[in-house]
Design an enzyme around this catalytic site. Structure first.
Site, PDB file in Angstrom:
ATOM      1  N   GLN A 107       0.822  -1.214   0.000  1.00  0.00           N
ATOM      2  CA  GLN A 107       0.000   0.000   0.000  1.00  0.00           C
ATOM      3  C   GLN A 107       0.856   1.264   0.000  1.00  0.00           C
ATOM      4  OE1 GLN A 107      -3.105   0.133   2.936  1.00  0.00           O
ATOM      5  NE2 GLN A 107      -4.458  -1.105   1.650  1.00  0.00           N
ATOM      6  N   GLU A 141      11.753  30.484 -17.769  1.00  0.00           N
ATOM      7  CA  GLU A 141      10.513  31.117 -18.243  1.00  0.00           C
ATOM      8  C   GLU A 141       9.636  31.598 -17.074  1.00  0.00           C
ATOM      9  OE1 GLU A 141       8.773  29.938 -21.883  1.00  0.00           O
ATOM     10  OE2 GLU A 141      10.573  28.892 -22.537  1.00  0.00           O
ATOM     11  N   SER A 172       8.873  29.677 -10.069  1.00  0.00           N
ATOM     12  CA  SER A 172       7.567  29.405  -9.437  1.00  0.00           C
ATOM     13  C   SER A 172       7.064  30.649  -8.700  1.00  0.00           C
ATOM     14  CB  SER A 172       7.692  28.246  -8.441  1.00  0.00           C
ATOM     15  OG  SER A 172       7.831  27.029  -9.133  1.00  0.00           O
TER      16      SER A 172
HETATM   17  N1  CAA Z   1       0.901  40.226 -21.700  1.00  0.00           N
HETATM   18  C1  CAA Z   1       0.813  41.504 -22.149  1.00  0.00           C
HETATM   19  N2  CAA Z   1       1.206  42.560 -21.408  1.00  0.00           N
HETATM   20  C2  CAA Z   1       1.715  42.311 -20.190  1.00  0.00           C
HETATM   21  C3  CAA Z   1       1.839  41.020 -19.667  1.00  0.00           C
HETATM   22  C4  CAA Z   1       1.390  39.953 -20.475  1.00  0.00           C
HETATM   23  N3  CAA Z   1       1.467  38.684 -20.036  1.00  0.00           N
HETATM   24  N4  CAA Z   1       2.376  41.076 -18.431  1.00  0.00           N
HETATM   25  C5  CAA Z   1       2.574  42.368 -18.177  1.00  0.00           C
HETATM   26  N5  CAA Z   1       2.174  43.120 -19.232  1.00  0.00           N
HETATM   27  C6  CAA Z   1       2.171  44.576 -19.344  1.00  0.00           C
HETATM   28  C7  CAA Z   1       1.284  45.172 -18.249  1.00  0.00           C
HETATM   29  O1  CAA Z   1      -0.063  45.239 -18.681  1.00  0.00           O
HETATM   30  C8  CAA Z   1       1.909  46.538 -18.066  1.00  0.00           C
HETATM   31  O2  CAA Z   1       1.459  47.361 -19.136  1.00  0.00           O
HETATM   32  P1  CAA Z   1       1.149  48.927 -18.921  1.00  0.00           P
HETATM   33  O3  CAA Z   1       2.404  49.567 -18.476  1.00  0.00           O
HETATM   34  O4  CAA Z   1       0.662  49.385 -20.252  1.00  0.00           O
HETATM   35  O5  CAA Z   1       0.101  48.975 -17.854  1.00  0.00           O
HETATM   36  C9  CAA Z   1       3.383  46.280 -18.293  1.00  0.00           C
HETATM   37  O6  CAA Z   1       3.468  45.083 -19.059  1.00  0.00           O
HETATM   38  C10 CAA Z   1       4.167  46.117 -17.012  1.00  0.00           C
HETATM   39  O7  CAA Z   1       3.588  45.047 -16.301  1.00  0.00           O
HETATM   40  P2  CAA Z   1       3.932  44.775 -14.757  1.00  0.00           P
HETATM   41  O8  CAA Z   1       3.699  46.041 -13.994  1.00  0.00           O
HETATM   42  O9  CAA Z   1       3.182  43.564 -14.333  1.00  0.00           O
HETATM   43  O10 CAA Z   1       5.512  44.515 -14.825  1.00  0.00           O
HETATM   44  P3  CAA Z   1       6.542  44.116 -13.702  1.00  0.00           P
HETATM   45  O11 CAA Z   1       7.794  44.864 -13.904  1.00  0.00           O
HETATM   46  O12 CAA Z   1       5.893  44.177 -12.344  1.00  0.00           O
HETATM   47  O13 CAA Z   1       6.911  42.586 -14.075  1.00  0.00           O
HETATM   48  C11 CAA Z   1       6.738  40.204 -13.950  1.00  0.00           C
HETATM   49  C12 CAA Z   1       6.040  41.579 -14.093  1.00  0.00           C
HETATM   50  C13 CAA Z   1       5.581  39.233 -13.975  1.00  0.00           C
HETATM   51  C14 CAA Z   1       7.475  40.079 -12.629  1.00  0.00           C
HETATM   52  C15 CAA Z   1       7.699  40.007 -15.148  1.00  0.00           C
HETATM   53  O14 CAA Z   1       8.851  40.823 -15.023  1.00  0.00           O
HETATM   54  C16 CAA Z   1       8.120  38.562 -15.339  1.00  0.00           C
HETATM   55  O15 CAA Z   1       7.371  37.760 -15.888  1.00  0.00           O
HETATM   56  N6  CAA Z   1       9.354  38.221 -14.900  1.00  0.00           N
HETATM   57  C17 CAA Z   1       9.933  36.904 -15.178  1.00  0.00           C
HETATM   58  C18 CAA Z   1      10.744  36.948 -16.445  1.00  0.00           C
HETATM   59  C19 CAA Z   1      10.887  35.599 -17.061  1.00  0.00           C
HETATM   60  O16 CAA Z   1       9.968  34.787 -17.094  1.00  0.00           O
HETATM   61  N7  CAA Z   1      12.048  35.368 -17.619  1.00  0.00           N
HETATM   62  C20 CAA Z   1      12.299  34.164 -18.334  1.00  0.00           C
HETATM   63  C21 CAA Z   1      13.409  34.377 -19.327  1.00  0.00           C
HETATM   64  S1  CAA Z   1      13.189  33.546 -20.827  1.00  0.00           S
HETATM   65  C22 CAA Z   1      13.673  31.942 -20.594  1.00  0.00           C
HETATM   66  O17 CAA Z   1      13.846  31.457 -19.503  1.00  0.00           O
HETATM   67  C23 CAA Z   1      13.716  31.208 -21.876  1.00  0.00           C
HETATM   68  C24 CAA Z   1      14.574  30.032 -21.955  1.00  0.00           C
HETATM   69  O18 CAA Z   1      15.747  30.136 -22.257  1.00  0.00           O
HETATM   70  C25 CAA Z   1      13.969  28.680 -21.859  1.00  0.00           C
END
Ligand code: CAA
Length: 389
Positions: free
Chosen positions: A279, A368, A371
């Site tokens: 189990q 990307e 978490s």
């Molecule tokens: N779609 C469209 N617009 C978006 C959006 C989305 N998903 N997310 C945010 N925005 C827009 C917002 O509407 C806002 O627009 P306005 O200024 O016109 O109002 C603007 O973007 C700023 O948004 P936030 O205030 O939410 O921005 P923030 O600075 O607080 O950041 C965050 C938000 C979620 C922390 C973001 O910085 C983030 O996702 N960080 C993680 C980065 C990441 O995932 N990096 C991965 C690298 S790539 C990789 O890993 C690839 C690989 O090699 C496999």
């Protein structure tokens, strides 16, 4: 709500599963051991249409939906997480933004060969001091006549050493914060663009990761992706789709670990019977099976919403993609841990695939968007929905 797959979705699942079993699985452990990028598999995936699954046929892709893409990603990741992330980056981080934000001439010149797998792409957002805080870009792109002059360093670039094309983000006006970021399509053989340190990694060792260095690299204005200052939106909306791909990768790794654990538990005997009769093992099998199905449902929901958006519906799927990636990656961690535990000491040995799954899984909780970042995206979305803002 319909949980059954269409004929096309079943067809791509079976095709990807067959290819993964036949061509990838037999060499996956060796690729990992040698940390060798599998160029030959990338060419074979291109021939099967897997490098541009959801790109319309008119632009050189397979013309399928994003659910098909997620299904195919899962199957490839079951065999090899490294090969899967190579496919994921090309599909969702490179083809997709050119399809969504590019001009027709950019689509003709870059999307078509990328979707056909004749070119390979990478995505350059992260920098040595700018990971989760993606808006704090230090790379600059200064306008000089009909060019932008790009200077800066990008790191953790998946496909970096093998890519022909890079989707790059840089500050065109640092005084405007995230509204001063622009996206570019950069040809990797442009003067001033070079591949930096190639990283040695804990897992996904057959995927190539490097830094990219831009030293006064001149990029024509027509290679800007979207309007000047629109780059942060391009980057974030692209990552919404990318997170579905990584969630499917995490799901595939979990399924591989689970299937090995179930098989082992029916073969390995202890206390006079297969350990599957115990189990303690059955509890783990039940939890793993349930969590795997739950992750798949979240992934399919996010992919379906992306498909609805592509068909013109006014929906945003940032929260659903973040939920899928958060749950699938952490689920994959739990499943790999349990599957290794079921294998006992053998799970810890390189002779068995569990230790590779365990190492490969870990990055899905980091790239990307960690978490923690997924939780921020989800919480902000929930709070704004509930407060009506
Ligand atoms: N779609 C469209 N617009 C978006 C959006 C989305 N998903 N997310 C945010 N925005 C827009 C917002 O509407 C806002 O627009 P306005 O200024 O016109 O109002 C603007 O973007 C700023 O948004 P936030 O205030 O939410 O921005 P923030 O600075 O607080 O950041 C965050 C938000 C979620 C922390 C973001 O910085 C983030 O996702 N960080 C993680 C980065 C990441 O995932 N990096 C991965 C690298 S790539 C990789 O890993 C690839 C690989 O090699 C496999």
């Amino acid at each position: 709500m319909n949980f059954s797959l269409t004929e096309e979705q079943k067809m791509i699942r079976d095709m990807a599963r067959d290819f993964a079993e036949r061509a990838i699985k037999p060499i996956a452990a060796q690729l990992d051991e040698d940390a060798r990028f599998p160029s030959e598999l990338v060419s074979q995936m291109a021939a099967l249409g897997l490098m541009g699954v959801a790109v319309p046929e008119e632009w050189g892709g397979s013309g399928m939906d994003n659910l098909c893409y997620a299904i195919a990603m899962e199957e490839i990741a079951v065999a090899c997480a490294s090969t899967a992330v190579t496919m994921s980056v090309n599909n969702s981080l490179v083809c997709d933004p050119i399809l969504s934000w590019g001009s027709d001439s950019q689509r003709e010149k870059y999307l078509r060969p990328l979707a056909k797998g004749k070119l390979l792409g990478c995505y350059a957002l992260s920098e040595p001091g700018t990971g989760s805080d993606a808006a704090a870009q230090k790379t600059v792109a200064l306008r000089d006549g009909e060019h932008y002059v790009i200077t800066g360093t990008k790191n953790f670039i998946t496909n970096g050493p093998h890519a022909n094309i890079c989707i790059l983000y840089a500050m065109t006006d640092a005084s405007k914060g995230h509204k001063g970021i622009s996206g570019f399509i950069v040809e990797m053989d442009s003067p001033g663009c070079s591949v930096g340190k190639v990283e040695k990694k804990l897992g996904i060792r057959a995927s190539s990761t490097s830094s990219l260095i831009f030293e006064e690299c001149r990029v024509p204005v027509e290679n800007r992706l979207g309007a000047e200052g629109e780059g942060f939106k391009v980057a974030m909306s692209t990552l919404d789709g990318g997170r579905i791909g990584i969630a499917a990768q995490a799901l595939g790794i979990a399924r591989a670990a689970f299937e090995e654990a179930v098989r082992y538990s029916t073969e390995r005997e202890a206390f006079g019977a297969p350990i599957a009769d115990l189990q303690a093992i059955q509890m783990m099998i039940a939890d793993m099976a349930t969590e795997i199905d739950a992750a798949r449902l979240l992934i399919w929901r996010a992919a379906s919403l992306k498909d609805a958006q592509k068909r013109g519906a006014k929906v945003r799927y940032s929260k659903e993609a973040a939920m899928a990636k958060l749950f699938a990656s952490e689920m994959s961690h739990r499943v790999c841990t349990k599957a290794l535990q079921i294998h006992g000491g053998y799970g810890y040995l390189k002779d068995f695939p569990l230790e590779r799954f365990y190492r490969d899984q870990r990055i899905t909780e980091i790239y990307e968007g960690t978490s923690e970042i997924q939780r921020i995206v989800i919480a902000r979305s929930v709070l704004s929905e509930l407060s009506g803002k």
